[in-house]
Design an enzyme around this catalytic site. Structure first.
Site, PDB file in Angstrom:
ATOM      1  N   TYR A  92      -5.938  -1.799  -0.963  1.00  0.00           N
ATOM      2  CA  TYR A  92      -6.073  -1.671  -2.424  1.00  0.00           C
ATOM      3  C   TYR A  92      -7.498  -1.224  -2.766  1.00  0.00           C
ATOM      4  O   TYR A  92      -7.704  -0.262  -3.514  1.00  0.00           O
ATOM      5  CB  TYR A  92      -5.730  -3.008  -3.083  1.00  0.00           C
ATOM      6  CG  TYR A  92      -6.112  -3.102  -4.541  1.00  0.00           C
ATOM      7  CD1 TYR A  92      -5.482  -2.317  -5.494  1.00  0.00           C
ATOM      8  CD2 TYR A  92      -7.104  -3.991  -4.968  1.00  0.00           C
ATOM      9  CE1 TYR A  92      -5.839  -2.406  -6.839  1.00  0.00           C
ATOM     10  CE2 TYR A  92      -7.456  -4.092  -6.301  1.00  0.00           C
ATOM     11  CZ  TYR A  92      -6.820  -3.293  -7.236  1.00  0.00           C
ATOM     12  OH  TYR A  92      -7.182  -3.376  -8.562  1.00  0.00           O
TER      13      TYR A  92
HETATM   14  N1  LIG Z   1      -6.239  -7.733 -13.623  1.00  0.00           N
HETATM   15  C1  LIG Z   1      -7.318  -7.705 -12.836  1.00  0.00           C
HETATM   16  O1  LIG Z   1      -7.946  -8.731 -12.546  1.00  0.00           O
HETATM   17  C2  LIG Z   1      -7.825  -6.402 -12.280  1.00  0.00           C
HETATM   18  C3  LIG Z   1      -8.967  -6.429 -11.476  1.00  0.00           C
HETATM   19  C4  LIG Z   1      -9.449  -5.234 -10.965  1.00  0.00           C
HETATM   20  C5  LIG Z   1      -8.826  -4.032 -11.273  1.00  0.00           C
HETATM   21  N2  LIG Z   1      -7.709  -4.047 -12.041  1.00  0.00           N
HETATM   22  C6  LIG Z   1      -7.073  -2.751 -12.338  1.00  0.00           C
HETATM   23  O2  LIG Z   1      -6.894  -2.673 -13.739  1.00  0.00           O
HETATM   24  C7  LIG Z   1      -5.710  -1.929 -14.034  1.00  0.00           C
HETATM   25  C8  LIG Z   1      -4.785  -2.744 -14.905  1.00  0.00           C
HETATM   26  O3  LIG Z   1      -4.472  -3.952 -14.217  1.00  0.00           O
HETATM   27  P1  LIG Z   1      -3.481  -5.044 -14.811  1.00  0.00           P
HETATM   28  O4  LIG Z   1      -3.973  -6.357 -14.362  1.00  0.00           O
HETATM   29  O5  LIG Z   1      -3.232  -4.786 -16.266  1.00  0.00           O
HETATM   30  O6  LIG Z   1      -2.167  -4.707 -13.948  1.00  0.00           O
HETATM   31  P2  LIG Z   1      -0.651  -4.553 -14.389  1.00  0.00           P
HETATM   32  O7  LIG Z   1       0.121  -4.433 -13.126  1.00  0.00           O
HETATM   33  O8  LIG Z   1      -0.277  -5.638 -15.343  1.00  0.00           O
HETATM   34  O9  LIG Z   1      -0.658  -3.182 -15.159  1.00  0.00           O
HETATM   35  C9  LIG Z   1      -0.494  -1.933 -14.523  1.00  0.00           C
HETATM   36  C10 LIG Z   1       0.658  -1.194 -15.186  1.00  0.00           C
HETATM   37  O10 LIG Z   1       0.780   0.061 -14.523  1.00  0.00           O
HETATM   38  C11 LIG Z   1       2.159   0.346 -14.397  1.00  0.00           C
HETATM   39  N3  LIG Z   1       2.345   1.236 -13.250  1.00  0.00           N
HETATM   40  C12 LIG Z   1       2.180   0.912 -11.927  1.00  0.00           C
HETATM   41  N4  LIG Z   1       2.469   1.985 -11.168  1.00  0.00           N
HETATM   42  C13 LIG Z   1       2.806   2.992 -12.009  1.00  0.00           C
HETATM   43  C14 LIG Z   1       3.239   4.336 -11.809  1.00  0.00           C
HETATM   44  N5  LIG Z   1       3.375   4.844 -10.584  1.00  0.00           N
HETATM   45  N6  LIG Z   1       3.515   5.082 -12.897  1.00  0.00           N
HETATM   46  C15 LIG Z   1       3.382   4.575 -14.157  1.00  0.00           C
HETATM   47  N7  LIG Z   1       3.011   3.300 -14.395  1.00  0.00           N
HETATM   48  C16 LIG Z   1       2.720   2.521 -13.341  1.00  0.00           C
HETATM   49  C17 LIG Z   1       2.832  -0.992 -14.188  1.00  0.00           C
HETATM   50  O11 LIG Z   1       4.199  -0.991 -14.581  1.00  0.00           O
HETATM   51  C18 LIG Z   1       1.989  -1.921 -15.061  1.00  0.00           C
HETATM   52  O12 LIG Z   1       2.577  -2.118 -16.323  1.00  0.00           O
HETATM   53  C19 LIG Z   1      -5.115  -1.552 -12.672  1.00  0.00           C
HETATM   54  O13 LIG Z   1      -5.584  -0.261 -12.341  1.00  0.00           O
HETATM   55  C20 LIG Z   1      -5.706  -2.588 -11.725  1.00  0.00           C
HETATM   56  O14 LIG Z   1      -5.761  -2.099 -10.401  1.00  0.00           O
HETATM   57  C21 LIG Z   1      -7.195  -5.191 -12.548  1.00  0.00           C
END
Ligand SMILES: NC(=O)c1ccc[n+]([C@@H]2O[C@H](COP(=O)([O-])OP(=O)(O)OC[C@H]3O[C@@H](n4cnc5c(N)ncnc54)[C@H](O)[C@@H]3O)[C@@H](O)[C@H]2O)c1
Length: 316
Positions: free
Chosen positions: A151
């Site tokens: 990741y």
């Molecule tokens: N939540 C955290 O603590 C955290 C920490 C570091 C980075 N991030 C990054 O922040 C971003 C948002 O994270 P989050 O916690 O809201 O995650 P989340 O999984 O709740 O949201 C991501 C969304 O992207 C959608 N998605 C995934 N693959 C897809 C695809 N191929 N096409 C279209 N949509 C797609 C999913 O359905 C989901 O609704 C992500 O990029 C994640 O890697 C999050």
């Protein structure tokens, strides 16, 4: 400030939903995009989408690997906020292919979209890029060439890919390294949600490295404020840490959850797991100076807000 039209990928996700609501509240237009994938229960995503719909925000259903769908839906946008991704550290050890599709192929489609439509891009990176880095706090100047899970490797790749598009095509692009985000409507695969569930259901919580882990936990409203700040401060190829600038013991995190739930946790201590980082801690000085980022919510304030939401959501 002039009104923006934001093409927001991952709009049905945890951070996406909260950001969409704040963008709308300040007068911007949001075009949502999400594939509602089943990495975790899609009904939570559908419920978030319903809240957005009630606030006049539509989410188009589509996949990042479908460049035609992206181009069709992003028409009329002035900015891209790319939050969609295959998230999660542990799942990347089981299923790296999912990360190639969403985070590498998908991200290159987003870069192409930005190039074709000449749109500035803000995208989600992660504290996972710091991998085996041991210097604390993590600074954006620190080396990030040793990711310890796939990741983190895909998120680092995104930063490099974005930099090359900036260099070649002048694309303004900002990467945000989020540090363990928590709050209402959070993800079921993350500690805040899964530990709360375990405490309520009296199931043991598995703690790796015998519980000796520290995280910089960041409340969702602070992350949203930093993300909006980044959309308003575009130019160059920048990367920022968005964290709380506090490295907290996991056992302290559980202590607050126990008090908020009103029950003791059952704990199973296990050895360190491959791919996990022992500690995260964000140096946020550049984000403070340039984005006006100033995290306000402590764990003691934020966790009870999560538990309140969790109880209401699951009793509804
Ligand atoms: N939540 C955290 O603590 C955290 C920490 C570091 C980075 N991030 C990054 O922040 C971003 C948002 O994270 P989050 O916690 O809201 O995650 P989340 O999984 O709740 O949201 C991501 C969304 O992207 C959608 N998605 C995934 N693959 C897809 C695809 N191929 N096409 C279209 N949509 C797609 C999913 O359905 C989901 O609704 C992500 O990029 C994640 O890697 C999050």
């Amino acid at each position: 400030m002039a009104q923006k039209t934001i093409f927001l990928t991952g709009a049905a996700g945890f951070i996406g939903m909260h950001t969409a609501l704040q963008l709308k509240a300040r007068g911007d237009v949001v075009i949502g995009f999400d594939n509602f994938c089943s990495y975790y229960n899609p009904s939570l995503k559908r419920d978030r989408a319903k809240i957005l719909k009630d606030n006049g925000i539509h989410i188009y259903e589509g996949d990042l690997t479908d460049s035609c769908a992206l181009q069709k839906r992003a028409s009329g946008a002035t900015h891209i906020l790319h939050l969609a991704a295959q998230a999660g550290v542990r799942y990347s050890i089981e299923n790296p292919k999912a990360y190639v599709d969403a985070n590498l192929v998908g991200f290159s489609n987003i870069l192409e979209l930005a190039r074709l439509f000449k749109l500035p891009l803000v995208y989600a990176s992660s504290s996972s890029v710091y991998g085996a880095n041991i210097k604390l706090p993590f600074s954006v100047e620190d080396p990030t060439d040793k990711p310890i899970n796939f990741y983190g490797a895909t998120k680092k790749a995104n930063e490099l890919m974005a930099y090359s598009y900036h260099h070649l095509y002048g694309l303004p692009c900002t990467g945000l390294r989020f540090f363990t985000v928590y709050g209402p409507w959070g993800r079921p695969d993350m500690a805040c949600y899964s530990f709360t569930k375990a405490i309520i259901e009296e199931v043991p919580i598995k703690l790796y490295n015998m519980g000796k882990m520290k995280r910089d936990f960041t409340y969702i409203d602070d992350i949203v404020a930093g993300t909006l700040g980044a959309l308003d401060y575009m130019g160059g190829a920048r990367v920022y840490n968005l964290g709380n600038h506090k490295s907290e013991e996991l056992l302290y995190f559980i202590d607050i959850l126990e008090k908020s739930v009103g029950k003791r946790a059952l704990i199973e201590k296990l050895p360190m797991q491959m791919g996990e980082m022992r500690e995260t801690f964000a140096d946020i000085e550049p984000a403070k100076k340039e984005l006006g980022f100033s995290p306000r919510i402590s764990l003691a304030e934020g966790l009870p807000l999560f538990v309140k939401w969790y109880k209401e959501y699951h009793s509804a």
